[in-house]
Design an enzyme around this catalytic site. Structure first.
Site, mmCIF file in Angstrom:
data_model
loop_
_atom_site.group_PDB
_atom_site.id
_atom_site.type_symbol
_atom_site.label_atom_id
_atom_site.label_comp_id
_atom_site.label_asym_id
_atom_site.label_seq_id
_atom_site.Cartn_x
_atom_site.Cartn_y
_atom_site.Cartn_z
ATOM 1 N N TYR A 46 23.308 34.033 -22.047
ATOM 2 C CA TYR A 46 22.623 34.208 -20.763
ATOM 3 C C TYR A 46 21.130 34.214 -20.979
ATOM 4 O O TYR A 46 20.644 34.736 -21.974
ATOM 5 C CB TYR A 46 23.029 35.542 -20.108
ATOM 6 C CG TYR A 46 23.723 35.318 -18.786
ATOM 7 C CD1 TYR A 46 23.004 34.803 -17.705
ATOM 8 C CD2 TYR A 46 25.072 35.585 -18.613
ATOM 9 C CE1 TYR A 46 23.630 34.563 -16.492
ATOM 10 C CE2 TYR A 46 25.704 35.350 -17.411
ATOM 11 C CZ TYR A 46 24.986 34.833 -16.344
ATOM 12 O OH TYR A 46 25.602 34.590 -15.158
ATOM 13 N N GLU A 48 18.513 34.111 -17.889
ATOM 14 C CA GLU A 48 17.801 33.904 -16.615
ATOM 15 C C GLU A 48 16.304 34.008 -16.849
ATOM 16 O O GLU A 48 15.838 34.919 -17.531
ATOM 17 C CB GLU A 48 18.261 34.933 -15.582
ATOM 18 C CG GLU A 48 19.639 34.600 -15.043
ATOM 19 C CD GLU A 48 20.123 35.589 -13.999
ATOM 20 O OE1 GLU A 48 19.324 36.408 -13.520
ATOM 21 O OE2 GLU A 48 21.317 35.541 -13.677
ATOM 22 N N ASP A 196 13.557 9.835 -6.535
ATOM 23 C CA ASP A 196 14.834 10.265 -7.129
ATOM 24 C C ASP A 196 15.298 9.106 -8.004
ATOM 25 O O ASP A 196 15.866 8.132 -7.514
ATOM 26 C CB ASP A 196 15.826 10.563 -6.007
ATOM 27 C CG ASP A 196 17.189 10.980 -6.528
ATOM 28 O OD1 ASP A 196 17.430 10.878 -7.748
ATOM 29 O OD2 ASP A 196 18.035 11.392 -5.702
ATOM 30 N N THR A 222 19.110 12.741 -12.355
ATOM 31 C CA THR A 222 20.281 13.195 -13.101
ATOM 32 C C THR A 222 20.088 12.711 -14.529
ATOM 33 O O THR A 222 19.266 11.824 -14.793
ATOM 34 C CB THR A 222 21.588 12.577 -12.560
ATOM 35 O OG1 THR A 222 21.441 11.157 -12.566
ATOM 36 C CG2 THR A 222 21.891 13.045 -11.154
ATOM 37 N N LYS A 225 23.582 9.335 -15.910
ATOM 38 C CA LYS A 225 23.862 7.964 -15.474
ATOM 39 C C LYS A 225 23.292 7.009 -16.528
ATOM 40 O O LYS A 225 23.733 7.062 -17.671
ATOM 41 C CB LYS A 225 23.320 7.776 -14.065
ATOM 42 C CG LYS A 225 24.038 8.724 -13.084
ATOM 43 C CD LYS A 225 23.583 8.645 -11.658
ATOM 44 C CE LYS A 225 24.333 9.676 -10.822
ATOM 45 N NZ LYS A 225 23.841 9.719 -9.434
ATOM 46 N N ARG A 231 26.114 15.807 -17.931
ATOM 47 C CA ARG A 231 25.983 16.022 -16.490
ATOM 48 C C ARG A 231 24.969 17.147 -16.249
ATOM 49 O O ARG A 231 25.275 18.326 -16.462
ATOM 50 C CB ARG A 231 27.361 16.432 -15.970
ATOM 51 C CG ARG A 231 27.748 16.006 -14.627
ATOM 52 C CD ARG A 231 29.261 15.983 -14.502
ATOM 53 N NE ARG A 231 29.730 14.671 -14.881
ATOM 54 C CZ ARG A 231 29.608 13.584 -14.113
ATOM 55 N NH1 ARG A 231 29.095 13.666 -12.907
ATOM 56 N NH2 ARG A 231 30.034 12.411 -14.545
HETATM 57 C C1 LIG Z 1 23.969 10.639 -8.451
HETATM 58 C C2 LIG Z 1 22.811 10.886 -7.575
HETATM 59 C C3 LIG Z 1 22.485 12.179 -7.139
HETATM 60 C C4 LIG Z 1 23.390 13.376 -7.328
HETATM 61 O O1 LIG Z 1 23.748 13.704 -8.561
HETATM 62 P P1 LIG Z 1 25.018 14.676 -8.825
HETATM 63 O O2 LIG Z 1 24.812 15.054 -10.233
HETATM 64 O O3 LIG Z 1 26.223 13.867 -8.553
HETATM 65 O O4 LIG Z 1 24.882 15.841 -7.895
HETATM 66 C C5 LIG Z 1 21.333 12.337 -6.403
HETATM 67 N N1 LIG Z 1 20.547 11.296 -6.084
HETATM 68 C C6 LIG Z 1 20.846 10.034 -6.460
HETATM 69 C C7 LIG Z 1 19.942 8.921 -6.063
HETATM 70 C C8 LIG Z 1 21.987 9.797 -7.206
HETATM 71 O O5 LIG Z 1 22.282 8.541 -7.545
#
Ligand SMILES: *Cc1c(COP(=O)(O)O)cnc(C)c1O
Length: 390
Positions: A46, A48, A196, A222, A225, A231
């Protein structure tokens, strides 16, 4: 494992993954090192708070883990620690985006984001997402004829609606986004600019896609990807008198989350190091070459590619073709039966429903990790064509 039920399920999923051709644009296969960090005892701790200021004792080691992840994140995107801050604690992409709005946009105010059906993400203010309930979405889409971003139109909407924040970066857009144009629009309307880059972060890291950092105030991503990590997610923000980073850090903790997932943060650090190599840059370039090969061959075989092609890791195929083809759901089912995993996807101005849309979204990051090149993707396109016409 002592738990035979879960052991069996993991083995079954491993077998499934090995057997299929994976064209899910948002998936990838992580390295052994990433898995090892993720499955480590760091999950037991932990902590925080932030490095050097935790609410728990015994955090000297995890402080180093978090600081290393931050350092590697800034290095990978060639950012200076004096001008950019990065928070590596968000648990995934959706909570990261939520945290940015919660930190910077008063409740009830406006988030300008792309409509889901055109390629935006739920968390860009879509009504079914909490981001569309606590804030109001100012939607924008792509041009009807080209299916690409129309910056003049986006500017018009922004000037009329005066959003607090403009979100650029999408889940299903196959062309390079002009971040400079978005910056000008944000400046003209006094909005913050958030990019994003969840989908294309690995391409930016691999120098195969333009960096949003020269233009954005905030960049979220994220890590699982194209970036090929665990993740998790990160929020980058500009360090200046607006104190965006302080507001974001406070919103993550204590605002939204409790203890950081240090195992995930360590695994992110590993992925960031792996992405900062010549091999990864080659990988990123190959992802795009492969997507182009897939797109070109499908087009040659008579399928309409949304936006007229791709410059990235993904493409959308219009399989419905105004009633001359088949529905997206049926197409995805047929492909799955034949061992090719894709997802059905809406196309801009889709005549069908989101549950059974007109298109498929195909991506090349996962199979490129497995070493496939253009000639393999030409064959995959031919197989897809055969399956869909059978
Ligand atoms: C995949 C994605 C997210 C969300 O990610 P999660 O880990 O699935 O919550 C947010 N914005 C975009 C553009 C994404 O492609």
């Amino acid at each position: 494992m002592l738990d035979k039920q879960i052991e069996k399920l993991i083995a079954a999923e491993k077998k499934r993954q090995k057997k299929v051709i994976n064209l899910i644009a948002s998936e990838n296969y992580v390295s052994k090192d990433v898995l090892e960090a993720l499955g480590s005892i760091l999950t037991d701790k932990y902590g925080e708070g932030y490095p050097g200021r935790r609410y728990y004792r015994g955090t000297t080691v995890v402080d180093e883990v978090e600081l290393l992840a931050q350092k590697r994140a800034l290095e990978l995107f060639t950012l200076d620690a004096d001008t950019w801050s990065v928070n590596v604690q968000p648990l995934s992409g959706s909570p990261a985006n939520f945290a940015v709005y919660a930190a910077l946009v008063p409740q009830g105010e406006r988030i300008m984001g792309m409509t889901l059906s055109h390629g935006g993400h739920l968390t860009h203010g879509q009504s079914v997402s909490m981001t569309g309930k606590f804030w109001k979405q100012v939607p924008y889409g792509v041009a009807k004829d080209t299916e690409r971003l129309d910056y003049e139109e986006i500017k018009k909407i922004a000037l009329a609606e005066k959003p607090n924040i403009i979100v650029a970066g999408f889940t299903a857009y196959a062309h390079i986004v002009d971040f400079k144009a978005f910056r000008k629009i944000a400046d003209a309307t006094g909005a913050l600019l958030m990019v994003d880059m969840s989908h294309f972060a690995g391409l930016v890291a691999g120098r195969a896609y333009p960096s949003p950092f020269p233009y954005a105030d905030i960049v979220t991503t994220t890590t699982h990807k194209t970036l090929r990590g665990p993740r998790s997610a990160m929020i980058f923000s500009r360090k200046d008198e607006r104190k965006l980073h302080n507001k974001i850090d406070k919103t993550i903790l204590p605002g939204l989350q409790g203890g950081p997932h240090f195992n995930a943060i360590a695994a992110v650090a590993v992925a960031l190091k792996e992405a900062n190599t010549p091999e990864f840059r080659k990988y990123a370039a190959q992802i795009i070459k492969n997507a182009r090969a897939l797109s070109d061959e499908l087009a040659r075989l008579g399928w309409r590619i949304v936006e007229g092609g791709t410059e990235t890791h993904l493409l959308r195929v219009d399989v419905w073709q105004n009633g001359k083809g088949i529905g997206g759901r049926e197409a995805a089912d047929k492909l799955e039966e034949a061992g090719i995993i894709v997802n059905e996807n809406t196309i801009p101005n889709d005549a069908r429903s989101p549950i059974d849309p007109s298109g498929l979204r195909l991506g090349t990051p996962a199979e490129t990790t497995r070493g496939k090149t253009e000639k393999d993707f030409v064959k995959i396109a031919q197989r897809i064509d055969k399956i869909l016409r059978a």
